[in-house]
Enzyme design. Structure first.
Site, PDB file in Angstrom:
ATOM      1  CB  THR A 126      -0.893  -0.143   1.430  1.00 53.42           C
ATOM      2  OG1 THR A 126      -1.651  -1.145   1.242  1.00 53.42           O
ATOM      3  CG2 THR A 126      -1.681   1.336   1.385  1.00 53.42           C
ATOM      4  CG  HIS A 161      22.278   3.498 -29.298  1.00 47.11           C
ATOM      5  ND1 HIS A 161      21.242   3.087 -28.474  1.00 47.11           N
ATOM      6  CD2 HIS A 161      23.534   3.880 -28.656  1.00 47.11           C
ATOM      7  CE1 HIS A 161      22.045   3.149 -27.208  1.00 47.11           C
ATOM      8  NE2 HIS A 161      23.313   3.381 -27.368  1.00 47.11           N
TER       9      HIS A 161
HETATM   10  C1  HCA Z   1      -7.149   1.717  -1.268  1.00 49.04           C
HETATM   11  C2  HCA Z   1      -5.783   0.770  -0.607  1.00 49.04           C
HETATM   12  C3  HCA Z   1      -5.436  -0.368  -1.734  1.00 49.04           C
HETATM   13  C4  HCA Z   1      -6.023  -1.449  -1.669  1.00 49.04           C
HETATM   14  C5  HCA Z   1      -5.557  -2.602  -2.658  1.00 49.04           C
HETATM   15  C6  HCA Z   1      -6.106  -3.987  -2.235  1.00 49.04           C
HETATM   16  C7  HCA Z   1      -3.898  -0.612  -1.454  1.00 49.04           C
HETATM   17  O1  HCA Z   1      -6.706   2.746  -1.890  1.00 49.04           O
HETATM   18  O2  HCA Z   1      -8.059   1.381  -0.772  1.00 49.04           O
HETATM   19  O3  HCA Z   1      -7.470  -3.954  -1.769  1.00 49.04           O
HETATM   20  O4  HCA Z   1      -5.534  -5.017  -2.534  1.00 49.04           O
HETATM   21  O5  HCA Z   1      -2.899  -0.062  -2.130  1.00 49.04           O
HETATM   22  O6  HCA Z   1      -3.582  -1.093  -0.264  1.00 49.04           O
HETATM   23  O7  HCA Z   1      -5.426   0.460  -3.336  1.00 49.04           O
END
Ligand code: HCA
Ligand code: CU
Length: 382
Positions: free
Chosen positions: A166, A290
């Site tokens: 995330t 190149h």
């Molecule tokens: C979000 C977070 C998410 C969820 C990814 C997932 C992330 O924006 O809600 O559901 O697997 O990056 O964790 O996009």
């Protein structure tokens, strides 16, 4: 052969990008183009986001595409019920599991997460829909916490476990190890990876996830998403094309350019200059060393065949780094003939001129014609 699904989340993660505002028509066009490309999963937001979002989801489902439409839904009963009222193929559930998200986002303990997720997964399975559970911020989560939750959601019947990076903190090695550990522990359960690009590792991490055993990889068009986004569709297509071409059977790769152009125009941005495959200069060669080699054989400096994507190679000869071989090649393409000494002098003149700034193709051609017309320069004109 291993199976792999790309999941495009341009219509969910991509809509969280600061520049994005898609109209219903644009959402439908993007879904159609993704389907034409051959992407197996298209993720859409939760229908509870707004009545307009819900209507868009229904309109996308009504297109009756080959791609499966999955809604990104919180582990909240009302949200799950709202999603089940639409015609989506399945639900991508998520819950923050790191102490950062547990403390500052939803305030729930691991036991509470489990207690919320399990009955909802059962409910979704009973409704006959596909369900995935994702541990948001998996790479800052405690491993024991993750396994505690995954044991429970697997028992409840999830078809895939999501491991999103995330905050874009993971390295390719960590991703591969984590995916391998989870896929070894839950054979028969799919693994999805979603990699953010905060440190520029999104594509590397995503391919590492595949190599660790993931069978579903999240992408967005041009990598758009929260902050600086996630792995790009073009980047993953480029990786698969080179390393796992058998996984792209069934894709119509010529759709990729239209997709990137369409979304770039909708966002009123250009395709990023460094985007794999679709960047304006992705198949342009410049330096003399190149251009000479590429004119002999494109494989010298190209690993992707532009023709497979409906694109063409470009040899740029209007720079201070231009070379005699490429200049001579252009001279003959223009139907002119110069002695090799003539080519040498023309190249020097062109290089000298390019020191004041690079020339476009048209300017180069004009320069060549003018130079050749100067008395004594031209050997022969067709
Ligand atoms: C979000 C977070 C998410 C969820 C990814 C997932 C992330 O924006 O809600 O559901 O697997 O990056 O964790 O996009
Ligand atoms: Cu994300």
């Amino acid at each position: 052969m291993r199976s792999l699904s790309l999941l495009d989340t341009t219509l969910r993660e991509g809509e969280q990008f600061i520049k994005t505002f898609f109209t219903l028509e644009q959402r439908l066009t993007i879904a159609r183009l993704l389907d034409a490309l051959g992407v197996p999963f298209i993720e859409v937001p939760s229908p509870v986001s707004s009545p307009e979002t819900r209507d868009s989801i229904q309109a996308i489902c009504a297109l009756d595409l080959r791609s499966h439409i999955v809604a990104h839904v919180r582990c909240v009963e009302a949200d799950v019920e709202a999603a089940l009222e639409t015609s989506v193929y399945g639900l991508n559930l998520f819950f923050g599991t790191s102490s950062e998200l547990r403390t500052y986002s939803h305030g729930k303990q691991i036991e509470q997460i489990k207690a919320s997720a399990v009955p909802l997964i059962r409910r979704i399975r009973e409704a006959g829909r596909y369900v995935r559970f994702s541990a948001e911020d998996a790479f800052r989560s405690d491993l024991v916490d993750l396994l505690t939750i995954f044991d429970a959601v697997v028992e409840a019947g999830v078809e895939r476990i999501g491991l999103p990076d995330t905050v874009g903190i993971a390295t390719p090695r960590q991703v591969e190890q984590m995916v391998r550990l989870i896929s070894d522990r839950y054979p028969g359960v799919g693994i999805e990876f979603h990699g953010h690009n905060d440190t520029g590792c999104a594509i590397a991490n995503t391919i590492a996830a595949f190599e660790g055993g993931a069978d579903c990889l999240d992408v967005t068009i041009m990598g758009i998403g929260e902050r600086n986004g996630i792995a790009s569709l073009s980047g993953m297509i480029a990786q698969l094309y080179i390393h796992y071409p058998e996984l792209l059977i069934g894709y119509d790769l010529t759709q990729l350019v239209s997709l990137d152009h369409y979304v770039a125009e909708s966002l009123d941005i250009g395709i990023p200059y460094n985007m794999p495959i679709t960047a304006p200069s992705a198949f342009t060669h410049r330096a003399g060393v190149h251009t000479k080699a590429v004119l002999h054989n494109p494989n010298a400096y190209e690993i992707l065949n532009p023709g497979d994507f409906g694109l063409a190679r470009h040899v740029d000869i209007g720079s201070r780094f231009t070379g005699r071989y490429a200049v001579g090649h252009r001279v003959s393409e223009l139907g002119l003939q110069l002695s090799s000494e003539g080519i040498q002098r023309l190249t020097s003149a062109l290089k000298a001129r390019a020191e004041q700034g690079s020339l476009t193709d048209t300017e180069v051609d004009l320069f060549i014609h003018t130079w050749c017309q100067e008395k004594g320069n031209l050997v022969w004109e067709r």
